[in-house]
Scaffold this motif. Structure first.
Motif, PDB file in Angstrom:
ATOM      1  N   CYS A   1     -15.310  -1.324 -14.922  1.00 21.49           N
ATOM      2  CA  CYS A   1     -14.230  -2.269 -15.161  1.00 21.49           C
ATOM      3  C   CYS A   1     -13.447  -1.824 -16.394  1.00 21.49           C
ATOM      4  N   ARG A   2     -12.210  -1.411 -16.185  1.00 22.38           N
ATOM      5  CA  ARG A   2     -11.377  -0.986 -17.299  1.00 22.38           C
ATOM      6  C   ARG A   2     -11.008  -2.169 -18.190  1.00 22.38           C
ATOM      7  N   THR A   3     -10.918  -3.331 -17.598  1.00 20.03           N
ATOM      8  CA  THR A   3     -10.555  -4.520 -18.365  1.00 20.03           C
ATOM      9  C   THR A   3     -11.637  -4.877 -19.369  1.00 20.03           C
ATOM     10  N   ARG A   4     -12.913  -4.791 -18.939  1.00 18.83           N
ATOM     11  CA  ARG A   4     -14.042  -5.144 -19.812  1.00 18.83           C
ATOM     12  C   ARG A   4     -14.686  -3.919 -20.460  1.00 18.83           C
ATOM     13  N   GLN A   5     -14.262  -2.709 -20.058  1.00 20.22           N
ATOM     14  CA  GLN A   5     -14.829  -1.464 -20.584  1.00 20.22           C
ATOM     15  C   GLN A   5     -16.351  -1.434 -20.423  1.00 20.22           C
ATOM     16  N   ALA A   6     -16.790  -1.710 -19.190  1.00 16.29           N
ATOM     17  CA  ALA A   6     -18.222  -1.718 -18.891  1.00 16.29           C
ATOM     18  C   ALA A   6     -18.416  -1.631 -17.392  1.00 16.29           C
ATOM     19  N   PHE A   7     -19.633  -1.242 -16.975  1.00 19.05           N
ATOM     20  CA  PHE A   7     -19.964  -1.260 -15.557  1.00 19.05           C
ATOM     21  C   PHE A   7     -20.097  -2.701 -15.108  1.00 19.05           C
ATOM     22  N   ARG A   8     -19.594  -2.983 -13.930  1.00 19.44           N
ATOM     23  CA  ARG A   8     -19.678  -4.324 -13.405  1.00 19.44           C
ATOM     24  C   ARG A   8     -19.997  -4.299 -11.916  1.00 19.44           C
ATOM     25  N   LEU A   9     -20.608  -5.390 -11.454  1.00 24.41           N
ATOM     26  CA  LEU A   9     -20.914  -5.574 -10.049  1.00 24.41           C
ATOM     27  C   LEU A   9     -20.052  -6.732  -9.560  1.00 24.41           C
TER      28      LEU A   9
END
Length: 262
Positions: A176-184
């Protein structure tokens, strides 16, 4: 180009039907004379193709003929066809064409023992699977609105890495570029999915991705549920027998672990 056309003719004939030269010419967008020349080439190459005249006549293969497929065992052929048949469940536009060709190539028609359909009854939901599949394969950035657990909606930009089916639901694993983290992300909560022209270089890496059991780095919690007798069908549908205890009054005690946010 001719080689592709010759294979296409063989695939058509392997379905066991009699076709006319005109039908083949229209399908392959060539002249009838070209089809006759192709049939002569196939015959000269040892393919048992023949033509008959008159009413009901046309071009066909001798009954029982299949192409050499000795590199694959019968079990392997069956597994390939069954897997392709399963692709129809996610509305893959190429599944039917590939199934038809490989089914004819292997000389098999018994791959339809399994039918999979992931849609809900009366489902009219926006199709997000197809664009996400395209984005994963072509490594394209996607934008979408995501609905959180409390119903809040947020705009997201992400690099989709893998589609994942778990416990009756589809997810996409993404950076997730918005949160700068891997997301499910759960597909049923995604709205207005758009595949952008922008590409990304990030490749799939199992070591880099958080453990799927964490469902996005959320800790699991132990739950003890007490359910009424009217919920019996849900208990049998959703929980393992080892997790459930039926009380004398007909109620159920269920002990399970779930990610905290679920």
């Amino acid at each position: 180009m001719r080689l592709n056309r010759l294979f296409e003719i063989v695939y058509v004939l392997l379905n066991g039907e009699t076709v006319t030269a005109k039908q083949l010419a229209e399908r392959l967008e060539v002249s009838v004379r070209t089809i006759y020349r192709d049939i002569e080439l196939l015959s000269g190459a040892g393919i048992p193709v023949y033509m008959s005249k008159g009413r009901g006549g046309g071009i066909r293969l001798l009954d029982g003929f299949v192409l050499d497929k000795s590199l694959l065992s019968e079990r392997e052929q069956q597994e390939i066809l069954t897997a392709l048949h399963g692709l129809k469940a996610v509305r893959d536009p190429d599944a039917d064409a590939v199934l038809s060709r490989l089914g004819a190539l292997f000389g098999r028609r018994d791959y339809r023992w399994l039918e999979v359909d992931f849609s809900n009854w009366g489902n009219r939901r926006e199709d997000v699977f197809t664009p996400l599949k395209t984005a994963v394969l072509e490594r394209r950035v996607v934008t979408f609105d995501y609905v959180g657990l409390a119903g809040e909606k947020s705009a997201r930009e992400a690099e989709p890495l893998q589609l994942w089916f778990k416990n009756r639901f589809w997810y996409v694993k993404a950076w997730c570029r918005t949160r700068q983290a891997f997301r499910l992300f759960k597909l049923s909560r995604m709205r207005n999915v758009r595949v952008t022209p922008q590409t990304f270089e990030r490749a799939w890496d199992d070591a880099e991705w958080p453990n799927p059991a964490d469902a996005g780095r959320r800790p699991e919690v132990e739950l003890t549920l007490r359910l009424e007798p009217a919920a019996a069908h849900r208990v049998y549908d959703e929980f393992d027998e080892s997790e459930t205890t039926r009380l004398e009054d007909g109620r159920f005690i269920v002990r399970v672990s779930f990610p905290e946010d679920e």
